[in-house]
Write a protein that holds these residues in place. Structure first.
Motif, PDB file in Angstrom:
ATOM      1  N   ASP A  54      41.323  39.735  51.179  1.00  0.00           N
ATOM      2  CA  ASP A  54      40.090  40.507  51.261  1.00  0.00           C
ATOM      3  C   ASP A  54      40.236  41.495  52.415  1.00  0.00           C
ATOM      4  O   ASP A  54      41.078  41.320  53.300  1.00  0.00           O
ATOM      5  CB  ASP A  54      38.921  39.548  51.510  1.00  0.00           C
ATOM      6  CG  ASP A  54      37.568  40.244  51.460  1.00  0.00           C
ATOM      7  OD1 ASP A  54      37.462  41.343  50.873  1.00  0.00           O
ATOM      8  OD2 ASP A  54      36.608  39.681  52.011  1.00  0.00           O
ATOM      9  N   ILE A  55      39.404  42.532  52.425  1.00  0.00           N
ATOM     10  CA  ILE A  55      39.429  43.482  53.541  1.00  0.00           C
ATOM     11  C   ILE A  55      38.367  43.127  54.571  1.00  0.00           C
ATOM     12  O   ILE A  55      38.661  42.929  55.744  1.00  0.00           O
ATOM     13  CB  ILE A  55      39.233  44.936  53.055  1.00  0.00           C
ATOM     14  CG1 ILE A  55      40.427  45.375  52.218  1.00  0.00           C
ATOM     15  CG2 ILE A  55      39.043  45.876  54.243  1.00  0.00           C
ATOM     16  CD1 ILE A  55      40.306  46.773  51.657  1.00  0.00           C
ATOM     17  N   ALA A  85      34.773  49.476  47.299  1.00  0.00           N
ATOM     18  CA  ALA A  85      35.499  50.585  46.675  1.00  0.00           C
ATOM     19  C   ALA A  85      35.442  51.787  47.618  1.00  0.00           C
ATOM     20  O   ALA A  85      34.904  52.840  47.297  1.00  0.00           O
ATOM     21  CB  ALA A  85      34.892  50.923  45.320  1.00  0.00           C
ATOM     22  N   ASP A  86      36.012  51.624  48.776  1.00  0.00           N
ATOM     23  CA  ASP A  86      35.987  52.624  49.829  1.00  0.00           C
ATOM     24  C   ASP A  86      37.296  53.410  49.801  1.00  0.00           C
ATOM     25  O   ASP A  86      38.374  52.821  49.921  1.00  0.00           O
ATOM     26  CB  ASP A  86      35.800  51.915  51.178  1.00  0.00           C
ATOM     27  CG  ASP A  86      35.630  52.873  52.332  1.00  0.00           C
ATOM     28  OD1 ASP A  86      36.457  53.808  52.462  1.00  0.00           O
ATOM     29  OD2 ASP A  86      34.689  52.681  53.117  1.00  0.00           O
ATOM     30  N   GLN A 104      36.592  44.226  43.210  1.00  0.00           N
ATOM     31  CA  GLN A 104      35.772  43.241  42.509  1.00  0.00           C
ATOM     32  C   GLN A 104      34.378  43.820  42.260  1.00  0.00           C
ATOM     33  O   GLN A 104      33.961  44.702  42.999  1.00  0.00           O
ATOM     34  CB  GLN A 104      35.651  41.972  43.359  1.00  0.00           C
ATOM     35  CG  GLN A 104      36.972  41.282  43.556  1.00  0.00           C
ATOM     36  CD  GLN A 104      36.770  39.954  44.251  1.00  0.00           C
ATOM     37  OE1 GLN A 104      36.392  38.993  43.613  1.00  0.00           O
ATOM     38  NE2 GLN A 104      37.011  39.934  45.541  1.00  0.00           N
ATOM     39  N   PRO A 105      33.641  43.332  41.300  1.00  0.00           N
ATOM     40  CA  PRO A 105      33.995  42.208  40.431  1.00  0.00           C
ATOM     41  C   PRO A 105      35.069  42.621  39.426  1.00  0.00           C
ATOM     42  O   PRO A 105      35.090  43.758  38.951  1.00  0.00           O
ATOM     43  CB  PRO A 105      32.683  41.848  39.739  1.00  0.00           C
ATOM     44  CG  PRO A 105      31.881  43.103  39.769  1.00  0.00           C
ATOM     45  CD  PRO A 105      32.316  43.868  40.995  1.00  0.00           C
ATOM     46  N   LEU A 106      35.929  41.684  39.149  1.00  0.00           N
ATOM     47  CA  LEU A 106      37.081  41.936  38.290  1.00  0.00           C
ATOM     48  C   LEU A 106      37.347  40.682  37.473  1.00  0.00           C
ATOM     49  O   LEU A 106      37.362  39.585  38.026  1.00  0.00           O
ATOM     50  CB  LEU A 106      38.274  42.256  39.196  1.00  0.00           C
ATOM     51  CG  LEU A 106      39.512  42.890  38.632  1.00  0.00           C
ATOM     52  CD1 LEU A 106      39.223  44.271  38.073  1.00  0.00           C
ATOM     53  CD2 LEU A 106      40.583  42.991  39.715  1.00  0.00           C
ATOM     54  N   PRO A 107      37.567  40.822  36.174  1.00  0.00           N
ATOM     55  CA  PRO A 107      37.881  39.625  35.373  1.00  0.00           C
ATOM     56  C   PRO A 107      39.171  38.974  35.869  1.00  0.00           C
ATOM     57  O   PRO A 107      40.094  39.651  36.330  1.00  0.00           O
ATOM     58  CB  PRO A 107      38.061  40.171  33.956  1.00  0.00           C
ATOM     59  CG  PRO A 107      37.478  41.528  33.955  1.00  0.00           C
ATOM     60  CD  PRO A 107      37.533  42.035  35.364  1.00  0.00           C
ATOM     61  N   TYR A 108      39.225  37.658  35.757  1.00  0.00           N
ATOM     62  CA  TYR A 108      40.417  36.930  36.186  1.00  0.00           C
ATOM     63  C   TYR A 108      41.666  37.430  35.467  1.00  0.00           C
ATOM     64  O   TYR A 108      42.752  37.443  36.042  1.00  0.00           O
ATOM     65  CB  TYR A 108      40.253  35.425  35.959  1.00  0.00           C
ATOM     66  CG  TYR A 108      39.221  34.796  36.864  1.00  0.00           C
ATOM     67  CD1 TYR A 108      39.277  34.966  38.241  1.00  0.00           C
ATOM     68  CD2 TYR A 108      38.195  34.028  36.338  1.00  0.00           C
ATOM     69  CE1 TYR A 108      38.337  34.396  39.079  1.00  0.00           C
ATOM     70  CE2 TYR A 108      37.247  33.433  37.172  1.00  0.00           C
ATOM     71  CZ  TYR A 108      37.316  33.634  38.541  1.00  0.00           C
ATOM     72  OH  TYR A 108      36.396  33.059  39.360  1.00  0.00           O
ATOM     73  N   GLU A 109      41.511  37.858  34.224  1.00  0.00           N
ATOM     74  CA  GLU A 109      42.667  38.363  33.465  1.00  0.00           C
ATOM     75  C   GLU A 109      43.279  39.577  34.145  1.00  0.00           C
ATOM     76  O   GLU A 109      44.507  39.747  34.144  1.00  0.00           O
ATOM     77  CB  GLU A 109      42.271  38.713  32.023  1.00  0.00           C
ATOM     78  CG  GLU A 109      41.833  37.535  31.186  1.00  0.00           C
ATOM     79  CD  GLU A 109      40.377  37.124  31.434  1.00  0.00           C
ATOM     80  OE1 GLU A 109      39.568  37.980  31.892  1.00  0.00           O
ATOM     81  OE2 GLU A 109      40.056  35.953  31.193  1.00  0.00           O
ATOM     82  N   ASP A 110      42.434  40.436  34.729  1.00  0.00           N
ATOM     83  CA  ASP A 110      42.944  41.626  35.415  1.00  0.00           C
ATOM     84  C   ASP A 110      43.666  41.249  36.712  1.00  0.00           C
ATOM     85  O   ASP A 110      44.678  41.854  37.072  1.00  0.00           O
ATOM     86  CB  ASP A 110      41.814  42.605  35.714  1.00  0.00           C
ATOM     87  CG  ASP A 110      41.242  43.239  34.448  1.00  0.00           C
ATOM     88  OD1 ASP A 110      41.803  43.006  33.348  1.00  0.00           O
ATOM     89  OD2 ASP A 110      40.223  43.953  34.558  1.00  0.00           O
ATOM     90  N   ILE A 111      43.145  40.245  37.407  1.00  0.00           N
ATOM     91  CA  ILE A 111      43.814  39.767  38.621  1.00  0.00           C
ATOM     92  C   ILE A 111      45.151  39.145  38.236  1.00  0.00           C
ATOM     93  O   ILE A 111      46.172  39.385  38.889  1.00  0.00           O
ATOM     94  CB  ILE A 111      42.919  38.773  39.385  1.00  0.00           C
ATOM     95  CG1 ILE A 111      41.627  39.464  39.830  1.00  0.00           C
ATOM     96  CG2 ILE A 111      43.666  38.194  40.591  1.00  0.00           C
ATOM     97  CD1 ILE A 111      40.570  38.527  40.370  1.00  0.00           C
TER      98      ILE A 111
END
Length: 172
Positions: A54-55, A85-86, A104-111
């Motif tokens: 994480d940032i 989203a900076d 995020q939010p991002l589907p687990y499939e994309d991760i």
């Protein structure tokens, strides 16, 4: 392969632990930390192949952590997973050589897709390092290798001589 996930929010870490199929992606070890300092402690104890961080965290943030890892553990692939989203964060992550920047939010499939690409990249890097190592070994032992091939010309049965000649022609 080892992955370290760093996020100050335990619910995010627990969500990733339950939603990502780490074993299927090739990870045999999954570590977690809730701070940048905790992450560095893990790095000091064992090698980490991929950092997923994480940032925005209290204390030293994920960009600070990425700088530390880039300097101390340059072979670790780094991915930022953030809800910010900076553009400046994304730009700094590019400067730091991060492998990916996921918002995020991002589907687990994309991760998982990003992690799959990272694993593939590490595998390719390993293959290139191995080939380079073999090439250096061959180059440093070139006289011995050629001498061995020439000796084989006189010691081998006639059907194996053509293989030795082909080898000698290939190495010049």
């Amino acid at each position: 392969m080892t992955i370290l996930m760093v996020d100050d929010q335990l619910n995010v870490i627990n969500g990733l632990l339950s939603g990502i199929r780490f074993r299927e992606l090739g990870f045999d070890t999954v570590r977690t930390a809730t701070s940048s300092r905790g992450a560095l402690e893990i790095f000091s104890q064992e090698p980490v192949d991929i950092l997923l961080a994480d940032i925005e965290m209290p204390g030293e943030n994920g960009l600070w952590l990425n700088r530390q890892i880039q300097e101390r553990y340059p072979d670790t692939l780094r991915i930022l997973l953030t809800s910010h989203a900076d553009f400046e964060y994304a730009q700094e992550s590019v400067r730091l050589g991060c492998f990916d920047y996921l918002v995020q939010p991002l589907p687990y499939e994309d991760i998982e897709a990003a992690l799959r690409k990272a694993v593939h990249r590490l595998e390719l890097d390993f293959q290139w390092r191995t080939l380079y190592s073999y090439a250096r070994l061959c180059k440093s032992n070139e006289p011995d290798i050629i001498d061995h091939a020439v000796r084989n010309l006189f010691a081998l049965p006639s059907q194996d001589i053509s293989e030795s000649l082909r080898f000698l022609n290939q190495v010049g």
